[in-house]
Design a protein around this motif. Structure first.
Motif, PDB file in Angstrom:
ATOM      1  N   LYS B 119       0.841  -1.203   0.000  1.00  0.00           N
ATOM      2  CA  LYS B 119       0.000   0.000   0.000  1.00  0.00           C
ATOM      3  C   LYS B 119       0.873   1.250   0.000  1.00  0.00           C
ATOM      4  N   TYR B 120       0.264   2.386  -0.408  1.00  0.00           N
ATOM      5  CA  TYR B 120       0.891   3.652  -0.061  1.00  0.00           C
ATOM      6  C   TYR B 120      -0.147   4.602   0.470  1.00  0.00           C
ATOM      7  N   MET B 121       0.327   5.575   1.239  1.00  0.00           N
ATOM      8  CA  MET B 121      -0.579   6.550   1.851  1.00  0.00           C
ATOM      9  C   MET B 121      -0.464   7.829   1.066  1.00  0.00           C
ATOM     10  N   LEU B 122      -1.608   8.368   0.690  1.00  0.00           N
ATOM     11  CA  LEU B 122      -1.627   9.636  -0.049  1.00  0.00           C
ATOM     12  C   LEU B 122      -2.346  10.692   0.777  1.00  0.00           C
ATOM     13  N   ILE B 123      -1.701  11.812   1.002  1.00  0.00           N
ATOM     14  CA  ILE B 123      -2.356  12.930   1.701  1.00  0.00           C
ATOM     15  C   ILE B 123      -2.172  14.188   0.856  1.00  0.00           C
ATOM     16  N   GLU B 124      -3.300  14.723   0.387  1.00  0.00           N
ATOM     17  CA  GLU B 124      -3.245  15.962  -0.382  1.00  0.00           C
ATOM     18  C   GLU B 124      -4.190  16.970   0.247  1.00  0.00           C
ATOM     19  N   CYS B 155       4.286  16.574  -5.300  1.00  0.00           N
ATOM     20  CA  CYS B 155       4.246  15.963  -3.981  1.00  0.00           C
ATOM     21  C   CYS B 155       5.659  15.668  -3.501  1.00  0.00           C
ATOM     22  N   SER B 156       5.756  15.349  -2.235  1.00  0.00           N
ATOM     23  CA  SER B 156       7.007  14.817  -1.702  1.00  0.00           C
ATOM     24  C   SER B 156       6.766  13.369  -1.300  1.00  0.00           C
ATOM     25  N   VAL B 157       7.742  12.535  -1.534  1.00  0.00           N
ATOM     26  CA  VAL B 157       7.589  11.095  -1.311  1.00  0.00           C
ATOM     27  C   VAL B 157       8.606  10.610  -0.277  1.00  0.00           C
ATOM     28  N   ALA B 158       8.108   9.894   0.728  1.00  0.00           N
ATOM     29  CA  ALA B 158       8.979   9.109   1.613  1.00  0.00           C
ATOM     30  C   ALA B 158       8.657   7.653   1.336  1.00  0.00           C
ATOM     31  N   CYS B 159       9.687   6.846   1.096  1.00  0.00           N
ATOM     32  CA  CYS B 159       9.408   5.461   0.723  1.00  0.00           C
ATOM     33  C   CYS B 159      10.530   4.535   1.152  1.00  0.00           C
ATOM     34  N   ILE B 160      10.270   3.250   1.009  1.00  0.00           N
ATOM     35  CA  ILE B 160      11.331   2.270   1.231  1.00  0.00           C
ATOM     36  C   ILE B 160      11.759   1.677  -0.095  1.00  0.00           C
ATOM     37  N   GLY B 161      12.969   1.154  -0.112  1.00  0.00           N
ATOM     38  CA  GLY B 161      13.477   0.459  -1.288  1.00  0.00           C
ATOM     39  C   GLY B 161      13.525  -1.038  -1.025  1.00  0.00           C
ATOM     40  N   PRO B 162      14.275  -1.761  -1.841  1.00  0.00           N
ATOM     41  CA  PRO B 162      14.370  -3.217  -1.663  1.00  0.00           C
ATOM     42  C   PRO B 162      14.826  -3.634  -0.265  1.00  0.00           C
ATOM     43  N   ALA B 171      17.680  -1.088   6.755  1.00  0.00           N
ATOM     44  CA  ALA B 171      16.769  -0.362   5.858  1.00  0.00           C
ATOM     45  C   ALA B 171      16.374   0.995   6.409  1.00  0.00           C
ATOM     46  N   ALA B 172      16.511   2.006   5.565  1.00  0.00           N
ATOM     47  CA  ALA B 172      16.106   3.368   5.881  1.00  0.00           C
ATOM     48  C   ALA B 172      14.760   3.673   5.233  1.00  0.00           C
ATOM     49  N   VAL B 173      14.136   4.773   5.694  1.00  0.00           N
ATOM     50  CA  VAL B 173      13.040   5.376   4.947  1.00  0.00           C
ATOM     51  C   VAL B 173      13.651   6.578   4.236  1.00  0.00           C
ATOM     52  N   MET B 174      13.530   6.612   2.905  1.00  0.00           N
ATOM     53  CA  MET B 174      14.156   7.684   2.120  1.00  0.00           C
ATOM     54  C   MET B 174      13.076   8.684   1.692  1.00  0.00           C
ATOM     55  N   ASN B 175      13.384   9.975   1.833  1.00  0.00           N
ATOM     56  CA  ASN B 175      12.437  10.953   1.297  1.00  0.00           C
ATOM     57  C   ASN B 175      13.143  11.870   0.314  1.00  0.00           C
ATOM     58  N   ASP B 176      12.394  12.354  -0.652  1.00  0.00           N
ATOM     59  CA  ASP B 176      12.962  13.229  -1.671  1.00  0.00           C
ATOM     60  C   ASP B 176      14.232  12.609  -2.256  1.00  0.00           C
ATOM     61  N   LYS B 177      14.157  11.326  -2.454  1.00  0.00           N
ATOM     62  CA  LYS B 177      15.208  10.487  -3.047  1.00  0.00           C
ATOM     63  C   LYS B 177      16.464  10.336  -2.194  1.00  0.00           C
ATOM     64  N   HIS B 178      17.051  11.458  -1.738  1.00  0.00           N
ATOM     65  CA  HIS B 178      18.380  11.364  -1.141  1.00  0.00           C
ATOM     66  C   HIS B 178      18.427  11.635   0.349  1.00  0.00           C
ATOM     67  N   ARG B 179      17.286  11.905   0.943  1.00  0.00           N
ATOM     68  CA  ARG B 179      17.283  12.203   2.373  1.00  0.00           C
ATOM     69  C   ARG B 179      16.825  10.970   3.141  1.00  0.00           C
ATOM     70  N   LYS B 193       4.975  -3.649   7.497  1.00  0.00           N
ATOM     71  CA  LYS B 193       3.576  -3.210   7.430  1.00  0.00           C
ATOM     72  C   LYS B 193       3.071  -3.144   5.986  1.00  0.00           C
ATOM     73  N   PHE B 194       3.917  -3.553   5.044  1.00  0.00           N
ATOM     74  CA  PHE B 194       3.590  -3.500   3.609  1.00  0.00           C
ATOM     75  C   PHE B 194       3.288  -2.069   3.164  1.00  0.00           C
ATOM     76  N   LEU B 195       3.902  -1.103   3.836  1.00  0.00           N
ATOM     77  CA  LEU B 195       3.681   0.299   3.478  1.00  0.00           C
ATOM     78  C   LEU B 195       4.865   0.759   2.633  1.00  0.00           C
ATOM     79  N   LYS B 196       4.661   0.923   1.359  1.00  0.00           N
ATOM     80  CA  LYS B 196       5.757   1.238   0.455  1.00  0.00           C
ATOM     81  C   LYS B 196       6.120   2.716   0.520  1.00  0.00           C
ATOM     82  N   ALA B 197       5.129   3.589   0.652  1.00  0.00           N
ATOM     83  CA  ALA B 197       5.430   5.021   0.570  1.00  0.00           C
ATOM     84  C   ALA B 197       4.370   5.872   1.256  1.00  0.00           C
ATOM     85  N   VAL B 198       4.795   7.045   1.626  1.00  0.00           N
ATOM     86  CA  VAL B 198       3.866   8.072   2.099  1.00  0.00           C
ATOM     87  C   VAL B 198       4.070   9.278   1.182  1.00  0.00           C
ATOM     88  N   VAL B 199       2.974   9.733   0.591  1.00  0.00           N
ATOM     89  CA  VAL B 199       3.047  10.795  -0.412  1.00  0.00           C
ATOM     90  C   VAL B 199       2.269  11.999   0.119  1.00  0.00           C
TER      91      VAL B 199
END
Lengths: 589, 589
Positions: B119-124, B155-162, B171-179, B193-199
């Motif tokens: 899943k991913y979480m979207l908040i706009e 949007c800004s994205v925080a997500c996990i990778g492989p 494993a880190a949570v990465m946001n804006d690609k490099h943070r 938690k099967f949470l791939k990203a928060v947008v």
């Protein structure tokens, strides 16, 4: 004065130094031997927070005062901190090793430090030395034992196999080939010290403080064992698996990783099934008149086993009901030096993870061939699944993100009695000092085996019973006698034997105190390591998901109410921490 | 009344339910935001003994009251229980994500339960929902971010990778690609938690309680940052690695897995080296006037980094002094979603295990190609070594029987400051609430960076300083501001900003109290999980083996004496347990 001196060796594996020492009489009197003495020594000698593989960790081989005494079913035990659970660990085993260690002239051995290349310890009649074992490293348990026995005739060998060498948390210390000091990864601690084997031989007689009293006590002891139905008939005839059909009939024989409470075809795995299908003859440990051991054959494979727990773990837990498959898997575990209980539970966990689709490898419940295949993988730490299996059920489930699929307490897997069918057994698992062990307080006895004794589904009075059995069990363990005797033998009879041999003034009342003291010493060790109420729990499945079928269906373990009462009766606070004054009074501190 | 309400979402991933709530004013006032509020929420909502991957575990994304406020260098943090350490964990990160989350209308999000598919979480702008992410599972951080940004522009994205998907403790949570919200395996909790990203996206302005006071406080804040040499010159010009040459000159730049205190060719990795060799331009997080971020290029690879800690971990720790190699390894980690510190420390551990001959694979110190190769293996959990690497340095060393080769506290690896060259930093690592983190109390500042301030080799007065910095650091963290501001900004200035924005009556004195409260809340969480004095220690190497060369040679950390004093000053008992009355007074309980 007692003839029992606690004469022991202190061995530093880093320097190969071997020192002879004796133990203080006060400690000996209070903690006696085996599990009790081991707990006190580890508590006094090893600070909290030390990893079991670190050079500062200790590994202690112990006998009890009755080990090696004629007519006494003799055990030894190994005490260390468990790499599987992080708790104190004692592993108890039969065969000849304990008696031979005692007859070699020593009551116990404390191993310290870490060698930098493989070694073995040789003790022959009071002569002790560390020898190189480079040629033995890599060998299986059977190969190692054969090699050492041909080098040192008439000795008994305790050793690790490939599992111990690869530091698997499933690794046992095997003695006399088929006897295991099994649980909690004790073999990995030995492996981390590069100690491949301990070889013992001797013809020293155990000193008896009062021969006449001893003869009387022993006669009474042996008569009682003979007349009791369990120790005089069922166990000799059908072994420990004699109880299996009853457990299955009660719907508390945990099948398919505790998803079901009965196994179809369970009879095959029972003591009766074993006799009919694979038994050659019964076997007995040193000094034992019960003889619950099984010598079996399938095809060309001959060896000891299987016991009840192995029938459960490598059988029912994995949905397997072929006793031939279980026996062959058992022998494989013995040769690799693996705890059959944790191995079976880990495979069962893998099977459920596969069923749930998170483990890619297809390993299905009921597939006996897969069981053997996974044992090989775990023993050799085959990259991938083998590596994960070798870390035990909890870490396997954790790696796949579903820690609750591991049916464990303190990261040690439960055994072959579903506590949803016996509330007190649930409390016993939760409060066991080495993780989910059935032998700390065997509540199955009053709740299931003894007819019309306790209501197995009620929680009433169970805390008191659980404590009584935990203390009684610990007291029996410190003597060096086999726990199986406790189906027949009463506290007074044990005290009579102990008093006659050691000269210390044990009696019926302070015999229970021995157990209480040991239990509290172990608890205190764990508390120092960070354990408390939060760890005295059961897996989600047993607390929240009732069985859907069978005579134990619809019930979960109502742990909290029993636990509160348990702590109160133990004199521990609400977080399960022993009160300091009680520990002082018991002589733990 | 404060305009800061602690408006938040409570998201149950199992049911995809999303509820809007506000926080109690008392809790907000006392614990403010980010790390402080996260600690209080986790303490109140999550019982001890729950595995971070269990469905009952929580994962909380938080901002502070100053996050997203114009002119405020904005951070967010994630609070959960760490699968690496078992302690409380908060991970702090910059970029745009925190500000965007705030502007979407929420101060924080509490994730509960576990989804059964990605899943991913979207908040706009105050509209929030859980969406399927099956198509994103398996994608790297850069791929995921690109996919989501093209779907949800601006949007800004925080997500996990492989690494997060495979539940790696790196494993880190990465946001804006490099943070990166990097340490302690926070990405694995998100993965479990099967949470791939928060947008997140939004244009809501942060409410300011007193605009005039805020304008004054902000002007003072920005002026101070501009005039300070670190935040006004060194960091803008050379980034966080500006300090690297000094640390190396002091002989406390830990090289080859803490076997040496200096790295030959360290200059290449320094801020100056980065500018000369690979820098394109500096970058800044939302609201930041410092701009310590680096945009760099090697060949065709363009991306952010490296920071000081990455230069250390993927460089010096592994004996590598090529900034090009470090940068490329850094980008690899960012794309796979890996904590560069733990990754580098784990590779360094593997290299030492290889040097010692216990790891069969040949991986040598100084081999930059091997570093990249091992990152790939860890990220993809390649069967064998990859699996072991993915579990972090401590478990890798444990698996090979030498846990002490891992230079870690509470199973989290130390960072790029050898405490044998700064005693107070040793105390800081040992007492850090999330394992060996340099950012809990940055003693390097008074001991090394500020000239002629504290004697770095003395233990005298260090406990007091360490506590002061731990509390100050925690207080800064709760505001939502970047910690780097604290090189220049004083307590009163922070309090002025906080008061103006929230309307709560913060001042110089109670600002420190905010930190003390947070530190004690975290400590209490850990105590409930079983942590105590036994865990406030350092690896054997730092306590017993002095460096053999360089300006810090011949010294070990004299921890015990500092620790006793530390506990006393903290008002904790001798085992490091906070006294109940103090916790009540602080409002922790």
């Amino acid at each position: 004065m007692s003839g029992y001196m606690g004469k022991h060796l202190r061995v530093n594996l880093a320097t190969a130094s071997v020192e002879e020492e004796i133990c203080s009489e006060k400690i000996l009197q209070d903690f006696v031997g085996c599990r009790g003495l081991g707990a006190k020594l580890l508590l006094d000698e090893q600070k909290p927070g030390i990893h079991p593989f670190e050079r500062r960790s200790k590994l202690i081989f112990l006998t009890g005062p009755l080990t090696g005494v004629k007519g006494c079913p003799s055990r030894y035990s190994i005490t260390t901190k468990s790499p599987l659970t992080g708790t104190i660990l004692d592993c108890n085993s039969g065969g000849k090793f304990g008696a031979f260690l005692k007859k070699s002239g020593y009551d116990y051995i404390v191993f310290e430090g870490r060698a930098i290349s493989p070694k073995y310890m040789l003790i022959e009649n009071g002569e002790a030395e560390i020898r190189p074992a480079d040629d033995l490293w890599g060998k299986t348990v059977f190969e190692t034992t054969d090699a050492l026995q041909s080098r040192h005739p008439k000795c008994s060998v305790a050793c690790i196999g490939p599992a111990g060498e690869s530091l698997s948390f499933l690794a046992a210390v095997m003695n006399d080939k088929h006897r295991a000091a099994a649980r909690g990864g004790v073999g990995a601690v030995m492996g981390s010290k590069f100690l491949k084997a301990v070889v013992v031989r001797g013809d020293k007689e155990v000193k008896i403080s009062n021969q006449q009293k001893f003869q009387e006590a022993r006669k009474d002891f042996l008569d009682t064992l003979r007349k009791n139905i369990t120790t005089g008939e069922e166990y000799p005839q059908y072994g420990t698996a004699s109880v299996l059909n009853l457990i299955n009939e009660c719907g508390m024989f945990p099948s398919k990783n505790y998803q079901e409470g009965q196994l179809s075809g369970a009879y095959n795995l029972s003591g009766q099934g074993i006799v009919e299908k694979i038994l050659i003859r019964r076997t007995a440990c040193y000094g034992c008149t019960i003889g619950c051991g099984r010598l079996s054959r399938v095809g060309d494979t001959v060896g000891e086993g299987p016991e009840y727990e192995t029938c459960w773990s490598l059988g029912a837990a994995c949905g397997v009901n072929s006793v031939e498959d279980v026996f062959l898997a058992n022998i494989l575990c013995n040769d690799y030096g693996i705890d059959t209980i944790e191995m079976g539970a880990t495979i069962a966990t893998a099977m459920e993870l596969s069923e749930k689709g998170v483990l890619k490898e297809k390993v299905q419940f009921g597939d006996g061939k897969a069981v053997k295949d996974l044992i090989e993988k775990a023993a050799l730490r085959t990259p991938g699944l083998g590596d994960s299996l070798a870390d035990g059920a909890y870490r396997l489930a954790e790696r796949f993100g579903l820690p609750e699929v591991s049916i464990s307490v303190k990261k040690m897997s439960l055994t072959g009695y579903d506590p949803r069918g016996a509330q007190g057994m649930g409390l016993s698992y939760a409060t066991s000092n080495r993780g989910a062990c059935h032998l700390r307080g065997y509540m199955v006895s009053p709740e299931v085996i003894i007819p019309n004794f306790l209501d197995r589904f009620s929680t009433s009075g169970k805390a008191k019973w659980c404590i009584r059995l935990q203390d009684f069990g610990a007291a029996v363990d410190v003597t060096g006698l086999c726990r199986m005797t406790s189906f027949a033998i009463k506290a007074e009879q044990y005290a009579n034997l102990l008093r006659a041999v050691t000269g210390f003034m044990y009696d019926k009342d302070n015999f229970f105190k021995l157990g209480e003291r040991t239990y509290n010493a172990e608890r205190w060790f764990n508390v120092r390591e960070g354990f408390s109420r939060k760890d005295d729990t059961l897996p989600h499945r047993l607390l929240e998901e009732p069985l859907r079928e069978g005579p134990s269906k619809g019930v979960v373990v109502k742990l909290e109410e029993m636990l509160n009462q348990y702590y109160e009766l133990r004199g521990w606070d609400k977080e399960g921490i022993p009160v300091r004054q009680n520990l002082l009074d018991l002589g733990v501190l």
